[in-house]
Motif scaffolding. Structure first.
Motif, PDB file in Angstrom:
ATOM      1  N   GLU A 112     -90.776   8.662  73.467  1.00 52.97           N
ATOM      2  CA  GLU A 112     -90.639  10.060  73.862  1.00 52.97           C
ATOM      3  C   GLU A 112     -90.173  10.916  72.679  1.00 52.97           C
ATOM      4  O   GLU A 112     -90.668  12.028  72.478  1.00 52.97           O
ATOM      5  N   ALA A 166     -83.728  21.955  77.218  1.00 54.35           N
ATOM      6  CA  ALA A 166     -85.076  21.928  76.640  1.00 54.35           C
ATOM      7  C   ALA A 166     -86.126  22.451  77.621  1.00 54.35           C
ATOM      8  O   ALA A 166     -87.176  22.945  77.197  1.00 54.35           O
ATOM      9  N   SER A 167     -85.835  22.369  78.896  1.00 54.71           N
ATOM     10  CA  SER A 167     -86.806  22.829  79.895  1.00 54.71           C
ATOM     11  C   SER A 167     -87.044  24.336  79.834  1.00 54.71           C
ATOM     12  O   SER A 167     -88.026  24.829  80.392  1.00 54.71           O
ATOM     13  N   LEU A 206     -81.990  11.583  73.059  1.00 58.12           N
ATOM     14  CA  LEU A 206     -82.808  10.427  73.442  1.00 58.12           C
ATOM     15  C   LEU A 206     -82.673   9.292  72.427  1.00 58.12           C
ATOM     16  O   LEU A 206     -82.597   8.117  72.806  1.00 58.12           O
ATOM     17  N   ARG A 208     -74.252  19.838  76.697  1.00 56.89           N
ATOM     18  CA  ARG A 208     -74.985  18.867  75.872  1.00 56.89           C
ATOM     19  C   ARG A 208     -74.201  18.564  74.600  1.00 56.89           C
ATOM     20  O   ARG A 208     -73.974  17.403  74.258  1.00 56.89           O
ATOM     21  N   ARG A 264     -82.087  17.692  78.451  1.00 57.85           N
ATOM     22  CA  ARG A 264     -83.350  17.888  79.169  1.00 57.85           C
ATOM     23  C   ARG A 264     -83.373  19.245  79.873  1.00 57.85           C
ATOM     24  O   ARG A 264     -84.388  19.945  79.856  1.00 57.85           O
ATOM     25  N   ALA A 301     -85.580  21.354  72.154  1.00 53.59           N
ATOM     26  CA  ALA A 301     -86.412  20.150  72.188  1.00 53.59           C
ATOM     27  C   ALA A 301     -85.979  19.185  71.085  1.00 53.59           C
ATOM     28  O   ALA A 301     -85.922  17.969  71.296  1.00 53.59           O
ATOM     29  N   MET A 356     -78.161  13.430  77.470  1.00 56.87           N
ATOM     30  CA  MET A 356     -79.599  13.465  77.735  1.00 56.87           C
ATOM     31  C   MET A 356     -79.913  14.399  78.904  1.00 56.87           C
ATOM     32  O   MET A 356     -80.869  15.179  78.841  1.00 56.87           O
ATOM     33  N   ILE A 357     -79.122  14.336  79.945  1.00 59.31           N
ATOM     34  CA  ILE A 357     -79.379  15.178  81.127  1.00 59.31           C
ATOM     35  C   ILE A 357     -79.262  16.651  80.764  1.00 59.31           C
ATOM     36  O   ILE A 357     -80.158  17.447  81.064  1.00 59.31           O
ATOM     37  N   LEU A 416     -82.921  17.538  72.171  1.00 61.26           N
ATOM     38  CA  LEU A 416     -83.262  16.510  73.154  1.00 61.26           C
ATOM     39  C   LEU A 416     -83.653  15.219  72.452  1.00 61.26           C
ATOM     40  O   LEU A 416     -83.247  14.129  72.868  1.00 61.26           O
ATOM     41  N   THR A 417     -84.418  15.323  71.369  1.00 57.96           N
ATOM     42  CA  THR A 417     -84.806  14.100  70.653  1.00 57.96           C
ATOM     43  C   THR A 417     -83.575  13.380  70.107  1.00 57.96           C
ATOM     44  O   THR A 417     -83.538  12.151  70.098  1.00 57.96           O
TER      45      THR A 417
END
Length: 152
Positions: free
Chosen positions: A106, A68-69, A83, A34, A65, A76, A61-62, A79-80
């Motif tokens: 989102e 963040a999962s 995005l 990331r 995500r 998280a 983004m991938i 991730l923002t």
């Protein structure tokens, strides 16, 4: 038994190993990929190579995500960031720019959720983002939150 074919070999051995580890759920590898994608995106934006930058933003983004999962708040927040960067390529806050608007919705939804849990960084980011965005993004965030609250 057939010999293993390494489809990602063109990326180099370090990237091959990181990708394999990330695919197995290694959060540190997901985070590194990331971060690498975000750095590469920023370099390409600075060089005005926007097609390459867009590709790196999608990749960021991938990986964001996936990281963040695992449920960590800092992932998280990252991730923002991914995005938000991607939304710039897909029509950030523009009329008729549905995908970019959804990504921003989102972002607001994630930051709002984190802020409501007491995450101060998310609250600060949410305030900053909210002041800059068109009300349509807040409406998009409300729709997303309703979907999430309904259990998809």
């Amino acid at each position: 038994m057939m010999e293993h074919f390494e489809a990602n070999a063109a990326l180099g051995m370090e990237a091959v190993q990181l990708t394999a580890a990330a695919a197995r759920g290694d959060i540190d590898a997901q985070r590194k990929l990331r971060d690498y994608a975000l750095e590469s995106m920023a370099e390409k934006v600075a060089a005005n190579a926007l097609a390459y930058a867009h590709g790196h933003a999608v990749e960021a983004m991938i990986w964001a995500r996936l990281a963040a999962s695992h449920g960590e708040e800092e992932d998280a927040i990252q991730l923002t960031a991914a995005l938000a960067y991607l939304s710039e390529f897909w029509g950030m806050d523009g009329e008729g720019q549905e995908y970019g608007n959804f990504l921003l919705g989102e972002v607001v939804t994630i930051l709002d959720g984190l802020a409501s849990r007491g995450n101060e960084d998310a609250a600060i980011s949410l305030n900053a983002v909210s002041e800059m965005l068109n009300p349509r993004i807040s409406n998009m965030a409300k729709k997303i939150k309703e979907t999430v609250d309904a259990g998809f």
